[in-house]
Each structure stands twice: as C-alpha cells, then as structure tokens.
Design an enzyme around this catalytic site. Structure first.
Site, PDB file in Angstrom:
ATOM      1  N   ASP A  39       0.843  -1.204   0.000  1.00 36.86           N
ATOM      2  CA  ASP A  39       0.000   0.000   0.000  1.00 36.86           C
ATOM      3  C   ASP A  39       0.875   1.250   0.000  1.00 36.86           C
ATOM      4  OD1 ASP A  39      -1.934  -1.821   0.224  1.00 36.86           O
ATOM      5  OD2 ASP A  39      -2.675  -1.185   2.195  1.00 36.86           O
ATOM      6  N   GLU A  41       3.935   1.605  -1.156  1.00 44.55           N
ATOM      7  CA  GLU A  41       4.545   1.852  -2.466  1.00 44.55           C
ATOM      8  C   GLU A  41       3.516   2.474  -3.400  1.00 44.55           C
ATOM      9  OE1 GLU A  41       7.977  -1.511  -3.034  1.00 44.55           O
ATOM     10  OE2 GLU A  41       5.942  -2.205  -2.743  1.00 44.55           O
ATOM     11  N   SER A  88     -36.834  -1.013 -13.681  1.00 42.66           N
ATOM     12  CA  SER A  88     -36.672  -1.812 -12.468  1.00 42.66           C
ATOM     13  C   SER A  88     -37.219  -3.203 -12.765  1.00 42.66           C
ATOM     14  CB  SER A  88     -37.387  -1.153 -11.296  1.00 42.66           C
ATOM     15  OG  SER A  88     -38.738  -1.020 -11.622  1.00 42.66           O
ATOM     16  N   LEU A  89     -37.095  -4.090 -11.805  1.00 40.17           N
ATOM     17  CA  LEU A  89     -37.520  -5.469 -12.017  1.00 40.17           C
ATOM     18  C   LEU A  89     -38.777  -5.743 -11.220  1.00 40.17           C
ATOM     19  CD1 LEU A  89     -34.067  -7.236 -11.678  1.00 40.17           C
ATOM     20  CD2 LEU A  89     -35.321  -6.751 -13.771  1.00 40.17           C
ATOM     21  N   GLU A 119     -28.327 -14.567 -10.901  1.00 37.81           N
ATOM     22  CA  GLU A 119     -27.303 -13.706 -10.299  1.00 37.81           C
ATOM     23  C   GLU A 119     -27.747 -13.270  -8.919  1.00 37.81           C
ATOM     24  OE1 GLU A 119     -27.030 -10.283 -12.815  1.00 37.81           O
ATOM     25  OE2 GLU A 119     -26.981 -11.524 -14.617  1.00 37.81           O
ATOM     26  N   LYS A 121     -28.712 -10.515  -6.265  1.00 35.24           N
ATOM     27  CA  LYS A 121     -29.252  -9.161  -6.317  1.00 35.24           C
ATOM     28  C   LYS A 121     -28.545  -8.361  -5.229  1.00 35.24           C
ATOM     29  CE  LYS A 121     -33.608  -6.652  -6.602  1.00 35.24           C
ATOM     30  NZ  LYS A 121     -33.307  -5.563  -5.715  1.00 35.24           N
ATOM     31  N   ASP A 123     -27.512  -5.386  -2.855  1.00 38.22           N
ATOM     32  CA  ASP A 123     -28.367  -4.392  -2.204  1.00 38.22           C
ATOM     33  C   ASP A 123     -27.590  -3.106  -1.955  1.00 38.22           C
ATOM     34  OD1 ASP A 123     -30.572  -3.324  -1.079  1.00 38.22           O
ATOM     35  OD2 ASP A 123     -30.423  -4.399   0.818  1.00 38.22           O
ATOM     36  N   GLU A 180     -24.074  -2.109  -9.432  1.00 41.62           N
ATOM     37  CA  GLU A 180     -24.528  -1.693  -8.116  1.00 41.62           C
ATOM     38  C   GLU A 180     -23.335  -1.168  -7.331  1.00 41.62           C
ATOM     39  OE1 GLU A 180     -27.721  -2.088  -7.993  1.00 41.62           O
ATOM     40  OE2 GLU A 180     -28.371  -2.094  -5.901  1.00 41.62           O
ATOM     41  N   TYR A 233     -24.479  -5.679 -16.055  1.00 40.71           N
ATOM     42  CA  TYR A 233     -25.240  -5.525 -17.290  1.00 40.71           C
ATOM     43  C   TYR A 233     -24.407  -4.700 -18.272  1.00 40.71           C
ATOM     44  CZ  TYR A 233     -29.742  -4.918 -19.843  1.00 40.71           C
ATOM     45  OH  TYR A 233     -30.766  -4.945 -20.745  1.00 40.71           O
ATOM     46  N   LYS A 295     -32.451 -13.710 -15.325  1.00 39.99           N
ATOM     47  CA  LYS A 295     -32.544 -13.032 -16.627  1.00 39.99           C
ATOM     48  C   LYS A 295     -32.469 -14.062 -17.745  1.00 39.99           C
ATOM     49  CE  LYS A 295     -29.800  -9.222 -14.734  1.00 39.99           C
ATOM     50  NZ  LYS A 295     -28.451  -8.648 -14.640  1.00 39.99           N
ATOM     51  N   LYS A 319     -37.001 -11.963  -4.192  1.00 45.30           N
ATOM     52  CA  LYS A 319     -36.472 -11.330  -2.971  1.00 45.30           C
ATOM     53  C   LYS A 319     -36.425 -12.360  -1.844  1.00 45.30           C
ATOM     54  CE  LYS A 319     -36.898  -7.084  -2.362  1.00 45.30           C
ATOM     55  NZ  LYS A 319     -36.398  -5.754  -2.494  1.00 45.30           N
ATOM     56  N   CYS A 413     -36.204  14.623  29.725  1.00 42.19           N
ATOM     57  CA  CYS A 413     -35.260  13.515  29.848  1.00 42.19           C
ATOM     58  C   CYS A 413     -35.753  12.527  30.915  1.00 42.19           C
ATOM     59  CB  CYS A 413     -33.877  14.049  30.222  1.00 42.19           C
ATOM     60  SG  CYS A 413     -32.696  12.723  30.502  1.00 42.19           S
ATOM     61  N   CYS A 416     -33.013  12.602  33.945  1.00 41.93           N
ATOM     62  CA  CYS A 416     -32.721  13.739  34.825  1.00 41.93           C
ATOM     63  C   CYS A 416     -33.816  14.799  34.799  1.00 41.93           C
ATOM     64  CB  CYS A 416     -31.371  14.363  34.463  1.00 41.93           C
ATOM     65  SG  CYS A 416     -31.434  15.279  32.925  1.00 41.93           S
ATOM     66  N   CYS A 431     -30.838  15.453  25.394  1.00 43.47           N
ATOM     67  CA  CYS A 431     -30.919  16.012  26.733  1.00 43.47           C
ATOM     68  C   CYS A 431     -29.723  16.958  26.882  1.00 43.47           C
ATOM     69  CB  CYS A 431     -30.831  14.899  27.782  1.00 43.47           C
ATOM     70  SG  CYS A 431     -30.513  15.580  29.422  1.00 43.47           S
ATOM     71  N   CYS A 437     -26.667  14.657  34.076  1.00 46.96           N
ATOM     72  CA  CYS A 437     -27.541  13.570  33.634  1.00 46.96           C
ATOM     73  C   CYS A 437     -26.749  12.256  33.721  1.00 46.96           C
ATOM     74  CB  CYS A 437     -27.999  13.864  32.207  1.00 46.96           C
ATOM     75  SG  CYS A 437     -29.123  12.627  31.572  1.00 46.96           S
TER      76      CYS A 437
HETATM   77  S1  IVH Z   1     -30.526  -6.123 -13.642  1.00 48.86           S
HETATM   78  C1  IVH Z   1     -33.453  -4.645 -16.649  1.00 48.86           C
HETATM   79  N1  IVH Z   1     -29.004  -7.416 -11.941  1.00 48.86           N
HETATM   80  O1  IVH Z   1     -32.027  -4.342  -8.455  1.00 48.86           O
HETATM   81  C2  IVH Z   1     -32.468  -5.201 -15.692  1.00 48.86           C
HETATM   82  N2  IVH Z   1     -30.241  -5.554 -11.139  1.00 48.86           N
HETATM   83  O2  IVH Z   1     -35.110  -3.464  -9.823  1.00 48.86           O
HETATM   84  C3  IVH Z   1     -32.107  -4.216 -14.671  1.00 48.86           C
HETATM   85  N3  IVH Z   1     -29.835  -5.028  -8.766  1.00 48.86           N
HETATM   86  O3  IVH Z   1     -32.290  -1.117  -8.936  1.00 48.86           O
HETATM   87  C4  IVH Z   1     -31.363  -4.616 -13.503  1.00 48.86           C
HETATM   88  N4  IVH Z   1     -28.388  -6.656  -8.396  1.00 48.86           N
HETATM   89  O4  IVH Z   1     -29.924  -1.749  -8.998  1.00 48.86           O
HETATM   90  C5  IVH Z   1     -29.867  -6.391 -12.117  1.00 48.86           C
HETATM   91  N5  IVH Z   1     -27.573  -8.642 -10.581  1.00 48.86           N
HETATM   92  C6  IVH Z   1     -28.428  -7.621 -10.749  1.00 48.86           C
HETATM   93  C7  IVH Z   1     -28.773  -6.746  -9.685  1.00 48.86           C
HETATM   94  C8  IVH Z   1     -29.695  -5.717  -9.927  1.00 48.86           C
HETATM   95  C9  IVH Z   1     -29.035  -5.614  -7.867  1.00 48.86           C
HETATM   96  C10 IVH Z   1     -30.726  -3.883  -8.482  1.00 48.86           C
HETATM   97  C11 IVH Z   1     -30.699  -2.792  -9.501  1.00 48.86           C
HETATM   98  C12 IVH Z   1     -32.135  -2.321  -9.619  1.00 48.86           C
HETATM   99  C13 IVH Z   1     -32.916  -3.369  -8.905  1.00 48.86           C
HETATM  100  C14 IVH Z   1     -33.868  -4.037  -9.865  1.00 48.86           C
END
Ligand code: IVH
Length: 675
Positions: A39, A41, A88-89, A119, A121, A123, A180, A233, A295, A319, A413, A416, A431, A437
């Site tokens: 680190d 270096e 979104s999904l 894959e 997901k 967070d 992400e 993606y 997917k 989920k 509080c 106290c 407080c 206190c």
């Molecule tokens: S694919 C059309 N892959 O989950 C495909 N999303 O609603 C779009 N997320 O806000 C997303 N891991 O940020 C994809 N392996 C993954 C993911 C992922 C997390 C999040 C993404 C989006 C939400 C999907």
C-alpha cells in the site's frame, strides 16, 4: 530554455508511465484481489503523480488515477437523461412465482430452448457508467429511471471501477455498464462506529450508506468511504455476444468487477437450487444482497419477450424473505446515550426472529413514531434485514382491537428531567444536561476508559456504574482519586481486582497525548481527528488557546469540529476538569522532539530503499531519512537521488537504477552521509 523543454518532456513521459502503472495496480488490488506492491509503495507512486500533475496543469486528464482521490470542491449535481431507461424489475417472493415466470418465458418463446442467467441481487444503489474509446466519460445514478444525477467525480473514487480500459481488448467504441455501488459490511460497520463517536446519526444499512455517500458534495469524503461496485449488465450497439452472461465474461477481461457467482441455468430445478443455496450462503458474503435476479440470457430472446410499462418480461427479482415477525407493542422506553441523544425503544412481546428472540426494537426517532401512528397494544411488524438492530417497520391496523394510548415522544429527559432539545436539521432529540444527567456522565467515563482511549484494565461499564452509584466518581478526573481500600469496601470487589483497577488507572498516566485528547471526549473529536489535532497542537494549552482560524488551518478540521473545540474550552467546568487531570499527572502534551536527532543534511534528496539491511531495519532507515530532511519515494525515477541498497536488491530495480544512472549506496555510506 532548451533544458526546460527537456525536463518538461521527461515529466510528461513520467506522468504517462505513472498513470498506466497506477491503473494496473488498482485493477490488481480492487478487481483481482492480488496486489503486486505494498500500500505504501502505491501511495508513493500516487504522491509522485499528484506532484507532477500539480506542476503540469496543462496535462490534466479527467481519468487520471489521481482523480480517485476526489476533490474538496462543492458541487451540485446536474441531471442527465439515460440513453437506455433504467428499468426496475418485478419482484417475487415465492418459488411459485418463480415457476410462473419460468413458464411465462417458455410460452413467450414458443418452445425455443432458453437459458436463465441467475445472479445475486446486490443491495446497494444502481449506477450507469458510459465508456467511450475505453474511457469512463460519465456516471449517472438511476434517478427516476429516465433521468439521473451525474455523479462522475464521486464514482471515480471507487477503485474497482476502471477509469481507463486496457487497449485492444475488443470492447465497442461506446457502451454502457450498469451495476450496483455497494458499501461492504466491514466498511459500513467501521463508518457507523466512527459516526457514533462523532455523535453523528448512524446509517441504518449499507444501502443507505452507499447511496448517501454517492450523493455527497465532497468527493474527497466519498473517497474515504471505500465504496465498491459490481457490474451486472452491458448495454450497447456492438456487443461481442448475444448472451448476457458471455458479454459479462468479456467485460471481466476489459477490467470490470463481475460477480463470480453468476450461473447459467437450463432447467427450473437448477434455478431453484441456485436460490436455495444463496438463501443461506449469502450471509457469508462481504456485501449485502437482498435476492436473486433471473434473466433470460439471450439478447435476441430478451427482445422477443419485450417489456411491460415498468419492467422487462425477460427478467425478474426473487427477494429473500425479509426476516420479519409480528408481535405486540407493550410500551416505549427511552435511552439516553453519552452524548445526550435520546433513542426510543419498543418493548415487545418476545418473538422468534432470524434465530434469536427479540424483545426490543429501535424506533429511531420522533418522526418515525409519528409516521407509524403508533399506539400501545398495536401489533407491529419487526424486521431484521441488513440492519444491526431489529426495527419496527409497520403496524397492522386491523389488529388494533381496543384503542391503546397513542405514543407521543417524550418532552423531558427520563433520566434527569431536563427539557429535551432538537437541533435544527437533526432527527434526534437531545438532553442538554451534560453535567448532571447520569447516563451522560457514565457514558463519558466509559468512553474515557475504553481500550482505544485510556485503556484502563479492570474497569468496565458495570464497575463504572457501581462506582457512580456509590458516589465514588462523578467525572473522569475522579478516577485518579480512587483508592484500593475504597474499592475493596464495595460489593463483589476482591482485594486483587481493586488493586488491579488502581494499577490500571495509574498506568493510564503514560497514555500519550493524542489518545488522551480522544479520551476526554470533546464532541466530534474522534480518534483520527484527535491525532491530527495533537500533531498540530503539541499541548492542551496550545489547543485551548487556538482560535477558529488556527483550528481550521489544520488539514481535515472543518468548522463544525473547530466550533465544538472552542465551545469545550469556553466552558469553565471543562477547564477545571483539565486542570485536575493535569494535577494527577495525565499527559496533556506530546513528547519533546530531541533537536539533536533532526538535521537538514539530506535536504532536497530523495531515496528509494531496497533489499535487506544488517545495521538498521528499513523502517529505521526511512525514519533517519526523514529526520535528516530527505524524502522517501517508492519507486525509482530520474528524480531519485540515491538508492539505499541492502542485500538482495530486486533485479528489476537494479536494472532500472543502472539505466537511469542513479547512484546506489550501501548502509555504511548512508550512515556516513548523516553522521
Ligand atoms: S438487472 C433490466 N441485476 O435491483 C435489468 N439488477 O429493480 C435491470 N440489482 O435497482 C437490472 N443486483 O440496482 C440487475 N444482478 C443484478 C442486480 C440488480 C441488484 C438492483 C438494480 C435495480 C434493482 C432491480
């Protein structure tokens, strides 16, 4: 003039070299997890580049590795329309829903064979990165899916995101990477610990911490938060493959961090196995995940399936069960912390949740209570998601059988009786009675004795509580008046432990000044800030007499910390406390520098140290170089004055030193130079 031009050309060449080298080391470290250099270096190379870039502003490059350090400039984000909307999904929560999705895809493709890419997901918070000619040109948040905030400078501080791709890897001229941005668990926990010490509100989970960090105005602060990112993606016109999975494998070769846990599944059973495996295994990952994304792998088939108004038909999110339970709220109590912050706590009928029995959950603050319209006796939902402490996420209004009393946040509080205050822009109530206190007093003493502060052995929160109850201590200075005989007279205290406590307190008088400064607990002065301050102000008297200007001149000390220090020393009671600590022999100043050890014999000279030495360690040589006015650098360049070489100097360094005609000296010669 001629000479200047040559020097300039050399500098520019060196800048290019350093940029390429640092990009490579970044990739080795943050994507491959396989660093080739230390680190230190790395830092030296970075300093060298920063220095050269500062001297050649005309050679500025927005994708230089130095841009990852961030800048102190404040900015407001501009908005940008996404080239491809960020959809979104659809979420599902059961295996039956997953089976339905699989069936819909099968029907939609009218019997064609298909593969599902499964894959994790992640967070965190999603990001879209645009690359043109192998360079990161723009990073945009999801926003509302159509438009997002341009956060390029902040994203550049994320080391696992490449700024420049290696040439000739076959990527399209222009493409977009989505992924992400995440805050790893360990970073999140450290950040919250530090915020707790500085009395700043805590982040509830790594997702909030990551998205909050990306929106900070100061990218230097973003850099300090150590975000990470997984890309999931690739979008563009001329992608190498039809398969989503195959494109990501390609992107990995371009330098992107792609999860190792993606799988192509050919049957519904394989999909289910993947889900079941990760439902438990995800707990061992370094980052938070909240589900699985499925997917359809082929882009052609994705097109065929198309989109609905909000989300694609070719993908779905499963989920994980949020670990949630429903139970009765019996009462709300209030905890007062060391800083006076008041936290409301829900007292519940005990309920089993994620392997533990939960009886209490955080209600965070007055706004949350009001938002839930909470009544005593309500059936409430408790969740333990990514959060550390279980929290109440909702109320079941149908189960409100007889109207219990509405919960109103307290005004005074509970410890106290002082009237609570709420600072502008803060969610918490405080407080203000910091001198009388009890939890605030005990909290300050507990902070003082902690391992990272005065490290007093034998004392812990229970003993502090006992000593306080018995009237033996009222503040941190009282600790130094404790006698073994007083302690021994207390319940559950043997002679041996009493003596140990007194010995521990006595030994704390050797704790150096920076840690004492941290221990006395000035608001916002955490461990790192205390070190910086102690370096700039060699004694507490220097610090106490510093003006606002003196304070904010110190690197990383802003107005908020400075004001807090001024306020602390303005208070007569604190000044008396300090005088008592001084009288008891606590270290309130740094060690004197021995002026004989410092010379300017090596002024203007820079050294690279290499190999193994007989007379001193490498660290000692580094110190000697600095004490004599020289500079340590990590790698050999034309600017290096000497190589201080021991046994077994690396062959590549030797070669480079010879090529650049840098003199190589041994340890005896070096010691002669500074004699
Ligand atoms: S694919 C059309 N892959 O989950 C495909 N999303 O609603 C779009 N997320 O806000 C997303 N891991 O940020 C994809 N392996 C993954 C993911 C992922 C997390 C999040 C993404 C989006 C939400 C999907």
């Amino acid at each position: 003039m001629m000479l200047d031009l040559f020097a300039q050309a050399d500098d520019l060449q060196r800048i290019d070299e350093l940029r390429a080298e640092l990009h490579r080391h970044n990739y080795n470290y943050y994507v491959l997890n396989a660093p080739e250099i230390s680190d230190q270096e790395f830092d030296h190379l970075m300093y060298e580049l920063q220095d050269l870039e500062a001297r050649h502003p005309e050679y500025k490059d927005p994708n230089s590795p130095t841009m990852r350090v961030g800048s102190d400039l404040n900015k407001n984000f501009t908005q940008m329309t996404h080239k491809y909307p960020m959809l979104s999904l659809a979420n599902t929560y059961s295996e039956a829903d997953v089976a339905d999705f699989y069936e819909r895809v099968r029907k939609g493709l009218e019997g064609e064979d298909f593969e599902i890419c499964a894959e994790l997901k992640f967070d965190g918070t999603s990001i879209s990165l645009t690359y043109v000619d192998g360079k990161l040109t723009q990073a945009v948040t999801r926003g509302d899916g159509v438009q997002g905030d341009v956060v390029t400078d902040n994203v550049k501080t994320i080391r696992s995101i490449p700024l420049v791709l290696p040439p000739d890897k076959g990527y399209p001229r222009e493409f977009e990477m989505r992924g992400e941005v995440l805050m790893p668990w360990t970073v999140f926990e450290d950040l919250n610990r530090a915020r707790e010490l500085r009395e700043e509100p805590l982040f509830a989970n790594p997702r909030n911490a990551a998205s909050g960090t990306l929106k900070l105005q100061n990218s230097a602060e973003v850099a300090s938060r150590k975000l990470d990112a997984y890309l999931y993606y690739v979008l563009g016109e001329q992608l190498p493959h039809d398969g989503h999975y195959e494109n990501l494998m390609e992107a990995r070769k371009w330098g992107f961090k792609i999860s190792e846990h993606m799988r192509k599944c050919r049957t519904l059973q394989e999909v289910m196995d993947y889900i079941n495996y990760w439902d438990t295994e995800r707990k061992n990952l370094p980052v938070a995940t909240d589900g699985i994304v499925l997917k359809v792998n082929s882009a052609r088939q994705q097109q065929r399936l198309g989109l609905t108004a909000k989300s694609p038909r070719w993908a779905i999110a499963y989920k994980f069960q949020a670990e949630r339970a429903c139970t009765r709220l019996n009462k709300v109590t209030y905890q007062v912390g060391r800083t006076g912050a008041v936290t409301p706590v829900a007292n519940l009928d005990p309920v089993q949740l994620a392997g533990t029995i939960v009886k209490r959950a955080s209600l965070h603050n007055a706004d949350i209570i009001a938002g839930l319209d909470l009544h005593i006796g309500d059936m409430v939902y408790v969740e333990k998601g990514g959060e550390i402490i279980p929290k109440i996420v909702g109320v079941n209004p149908d189960a409100r059988s007889q109207a219990g009393e509405k919960v109103h946040f307290i005004t005074h509080c509970p410890e106290c009786g002082a009237e609570l205050i709420r600072y502008e822009g803060e969610a918490a109530h405080y407080c203000p009675n910091d001198v009388a206190c009890p939890p605030q007093i005990k909290g300050k003493i507990e902070h003082f004795i902690a391992r990272k502060a005065m490290n007093i052995d034998g004392l812990g929160p229970e003993t502090v509580d006992q000593f306080y109850q018995e009237g033996l201590i009222h503040d941190i200075a009282d600790l130094y008046t404790l006698k073994a005989s007083d302690i021994m007279a207390l319940d559950r205290m043997g002679e041996k432990s009493a003596e140990n406590i007194v010995k521990g307190i006595e030994q704390s008088k050797n704790v150096p000044w920076p840690r004492v400064l941290f221990a006395i607990g000035i608001r916002f002065v955490g461990e790192t800030t205390a070190k910086l301050l102690a370096k700039a102000f060699p004694s507490i008297d220097d610090l106490a007499s510093a003006t606002l200007d003196d304070l904010i001149k110190v690197d990383e000390i802003g107005e908020k910390i400075a004001q807090s220090i001024l306020l602390y020393f303005k208070d007569e009671r604190n000044r008396t406390l300090i005088e008592r600590l001084r009288a008891y022999g606590v270290q309130l100043k740094g060690e004197e520098r021995n002026p004989e050890e410092y010379t300017n014999k090596l002024e203007g000279l820079s050294f690279v140290i290499s190999g193994v030495f007989a007379l001193h360690s490498r660290e000692e040589y580094k110190e000697l170089i600095e004490k004599n006015g020289g500079k340590n650098v990590g790698s050999i360049s034309k600017k290096t004055s000497y190589i201080l070489a021991g046994e077994n100097m690396g062959p590549s360094k030797l070669q480079k030193a010879n090529d650049l005609h840098i003199p190589i000296i041994d340890e005896n010669t070096f010691l002669e130079m500074i004699k």
